[in-house]
Design an enzyme around this catalytic site. Structure first.
Site, PDB file in Angstrom:
ATOM      1  N   GLU A 261     -16.626  34.528   4.128  1.00 47.18           N
ATOM      2  CA  GLU A 261     -17.790  34.726   5.401  1.00 47.18           C
ATOM      3  C   GLU A 261     -17.656  36.302   5.894  1.00 47.18           C
ATOM      4  O   GLU A 261     -17.422  36.275   7.202  1.00 47.18           O
ATOM      5  CB  GLU A 261     -17.496  33.821   6.171  1.00 47.18           C
ATOM      6  CG  GLU A 261     -17.622  32.419   5.915  1.00 47.18           C
ATOM      7  CD  GLU A 261     -17.813  31.403   7.126  1.00 47.18           C
ATOM      8  OE1 GLU A 261     -17.947  31.864   8.361  1.00 47.18           O
ATOM      9  OE2 GLU A 261     -17.731  30.109   6.810  1.00 47.18           O
TER      10      GLU A 261
ATOM     11  N   GLU B 219     -17.070  25.230   2.081  1.00 49.30           N
ATOM     12  CA  GLU B 219     -16.680  24.737   3.233  1.00 49.30           C
ATOM     13  C   GLU B 219     -18.059  23.939   3.695  1.00 49.30           C
ATOM     14  O   GLU B 219     -19.141  24.553   3.582  1.00 49.30           O
ATOM     15  CB  GLU B 219     -16.478  25.775   4.213  1.00 49.30           C
ATOM     16  CG  GLU B 219     -15.042  26.308   4.304  1.00 49.30           C
ATOM     17  CD  GLU B 219     -14.897  27.128   5.444  1.00 49.30           C
ATOM     18  OE1 GLU B 219     -15.413  27.037   6.607  1.00 49.30           O
ATOM     19  OE2 GLU B 219     -14.327  28.258   5.206  1.00 49.30           O
TER      20      GLU B 219
HETATM   21  C1  NOJ Z   1     -15.981  29.018   8.799  1.00 55.02           C
HETATM   22  C2  NOJ Z   1     -14.394  29.703   8.716  1.00 55.02           C
HETATM   23  O1  NOJ Z   1     -14.558  29.944   7.291  1.00 55.02           O
HETATM   24  C3  NOJ Z   1     -13.466  28.891   9.126  1.00 55.02           C
HETATM   25  O2  NOJ Z   1     -12.378  29.803   9.390  1.00 55.02           O
HETATM   26  C4  NOJ Z   1     -13.854  28.197  10.312  1.00 55.02           C
HETATM   27  O3  NOJ Z   1     -12.734  27.554  11.033  1.00 55.02           O
HETATM   28  C5  NOJ Z   1     -15.106  27.192  10.161  1.00 55.02           C
HETATM   29  N1  NOJ Z   1     -15.992  28.086   9.460  1.00 55.02           N
HETATM   30  C6  NOJ Z   1     -15.495  26.297  11.219  1.00 55.02           C
HETATM   31  O4  NOJ Z   1     -15.907  27.155  12.232  1.00 55.02           O
END
Ligand code: NOJ
Length: 496
Positions: free
Chosen positions: A192, A401
């Site tokens: 990200e 994710e």
């Molecule tokens: C994106 C991130 O990669 C992760 O570190 C985070 O905990 C989650 N989203 C949830 O916000």
């Protein structure tokens, strides 16, 4: 006495409540489809200064400015996975996942982080042990090389906005491929980068906490894209023949639903997708930034009196070098946002938002969760997957994710519904729309350090007791549900 109309209404409501969830598919995921679950180093490991680990930007910000984080939390101990990794692998085994997505801590491996500086042998041993434990348990590792925990020294050297960043990263990835490449087939360079750049340098809501949107966030992205391409080529030229792995980058976006069917809102939705996702993916797929970003930022920069665009330019050689540096497209996605056309911002406003020029809002009727930005909108993921497939010529897609947060507790029915409904839409995208999604990764294995939100927002399928020095883990109801989905490849009790 209850009136007839009321009675009829009650009967209808009762009947509706008894209906099975129609959106959950009773078809099966293809046999080749893989299910996994994810974490990241800084969010779970703890041992922040043990066995030679160096300081990273989140250690630094938590220790120097505790008010920056909810409840003054820090990740010094987090879930203590540095010591409890075998327990983590046992949990993965219980879930029955095909793979585990986790990240390496750069400052555990190279404490100073900078090119040419010493490697920490204890860091190498830790990750070799974790990888071996996974392999011994038939769990494939999917390794993220960088997830948000920049070594503090690299930040003090100028961080991502400094063009030298690429050298530090290239040094790090060589160490990684050399030491772990024989055990890993799937690599992610960055997690990200939109958030690292926009929040880290644009809005200041993530470490290192700078707020120069429309300026250093663009430099940050530029150097990350170049560093990603470099890492891809290093793998290609020096390691791929022997190690036979694949390399990609994880990008994130919400689905931006046009607020109305009007042309201006449809365009606003496309513009938002290009500014969030295309900012990174367009160069990696096609060599340069999305035309809409180039046009708008060049034009606004000129009107603002800059003698060059605030959006950095790639040279022709760089364009060729960056183009095509991905073996799969990896997406983190959680929710949907409405996108609406608006009047141009005043010309003196310098920011990514004003360059993009889209109003965004949530629908009050969308179910709330433990995070203010995250609403449950299952149909959004199907639309997003279709957009990705169409925009990038039907690539292989990994969902790296997807998940939802709660505030506490073991009976997490909302998470079960979330998975059922989102997975159902993923399945529709695969079976009905022909989108080539091959992996689904739940976020997250266990409750962990949710960055600026500390331990207050919990994404885990396993509950972690942060009051207990042992950081005891307990499966939530969703762990049982996910294990069942993986075992049956089916979202309802019986599949066709
Ligand atoms: C994106 C991130 O990669 C992760 O570190 C985070 O905990 C989650 N989203 C949830 O916000």
């Amino acid at each position: 006495m209850i009136s007839n109309t009321k009675l009829i209404l009650l009967i209808i409501l009762f009947t509706l409540a008894q209906r099975p969830i129609e959106t959950a598919s009773n078809r099966s995921f293809p046999a080749s489809f893989k299910f996994g679950i994810a974490t990241s180093a800084h969010q779970i490991e703890g041992a922040w200064n043990e066995d030679g680990k160096g300081e990273n930007i989140w250690d630094h910000i938590c220790h120097t400015n505790p008010d920056y984080i909810d409840n003054g939390d820090n990740a010094d101990l987090a879930c203590d996975s540095y010591h409890k990794y075998k327990e983590d692998v046992a949990m993965l085994k219980d879930l029955g996942v095909n793979y585990y997505r986790f990240s390496l801590s750069w400052s555990r491996i190279i404490p100073l982080g900078i090119a040419g500086s010493p490697v920490n042998p204890a860091g190498i041993v830790y990750y070799q042990n974790l990888l071996q434990e996974l392999i011994d348990n038939d769990i494939e590792p999917l390794v993220t090389i960088y997830c948000w925990d920049l070594p503090e020294t690299v930040e003090e050297y100028g961080g991502f906005p400094n063009p030298e960043f690429e050298e530090h990263f290239a040094y790090y990835v060589r160490v990684v491929f050399q030491n772990f490449g024989h055990l890993v087939k799937y690599w992610i360079t960055f997690n990200e980068p939109l958030e690292s750049c926009y929040q880290g340098y644009g809005t200041g809501t993530m470490a290192p906490g700078y707020s120069h949107s429309g300026l250093t966030d663009y430099k940050c992205a530029h150097n990350i894209i170049k560093a990603h391409a470099k890492a891809y080529h290093v793998y290609d030229e020096e390691f791929r023949t022997q190690q036979q792995g694949s390399v990609g980058i994880v990008l994130d976006t919400s689905w931006y639903e046009p607020a109305t069917g009007g042309a201006a809102d449809v365009e606003a939705s496309e513009r938002a997708l290009q500014f969030a996702f295309g900012w990174y993916m367009h160069p990696i797929a096609f060599g340069n930034y999305p035309p809409v970003m180039v046009e708008r930022i060049d034009q606004r920069s000129e009107q603002q009196g800059f003698n060059t665009s605030r959006l950095p330019k790639f040279t022709e050689d760089e364009i060729e070098y960056i183009k095509g540096t991905y073996d799969f497209l990896a997406i983190n996605t959680y929710t949907t946002v409405y996108a609406q056309a608006r009047e141009e911002y005043d010309i003196d406003v310098i920011s990514w938002d004003s360059d993009m020029n889209v109003d965004m809002f949530l629908d009050d009727s969308w179910e709330e969760t433990g995070s203010s930005w995250l609403r449950v909108v299952p149909w959004g993921i199907r639309k997003l997957l279709n957009w990705l497939s169409k925009t990038y010529n039907n690539p292989e897609i990994f969902i790296t994710e997807n998940g939802v947060s709660d505030k506490d507790g073991l009976q997490d029915d909302q998470r079960i519904n979330f998975f059922r409904e989102y997975l159902s839409n993923v399945l529709d995208a695969v079976l009905d729309d022909g989108v080539n999604v091959t992996r689904y990764t739940a976020w997250s294995l266990m409750d962990n350090f949710e960055w600026q939100r500390g331990f207050s927002e919990k994404f885990g399928l396993y509950h972690v007791d942060f009051e207990d020095p042992e950081r005891s883990r307990t499966p939530k109801a969703s762990a049982e549900y996910y294990a069942q989905v993986i075992a049956t490849r089916c979202l309802v009790d019986v599949c066709d």
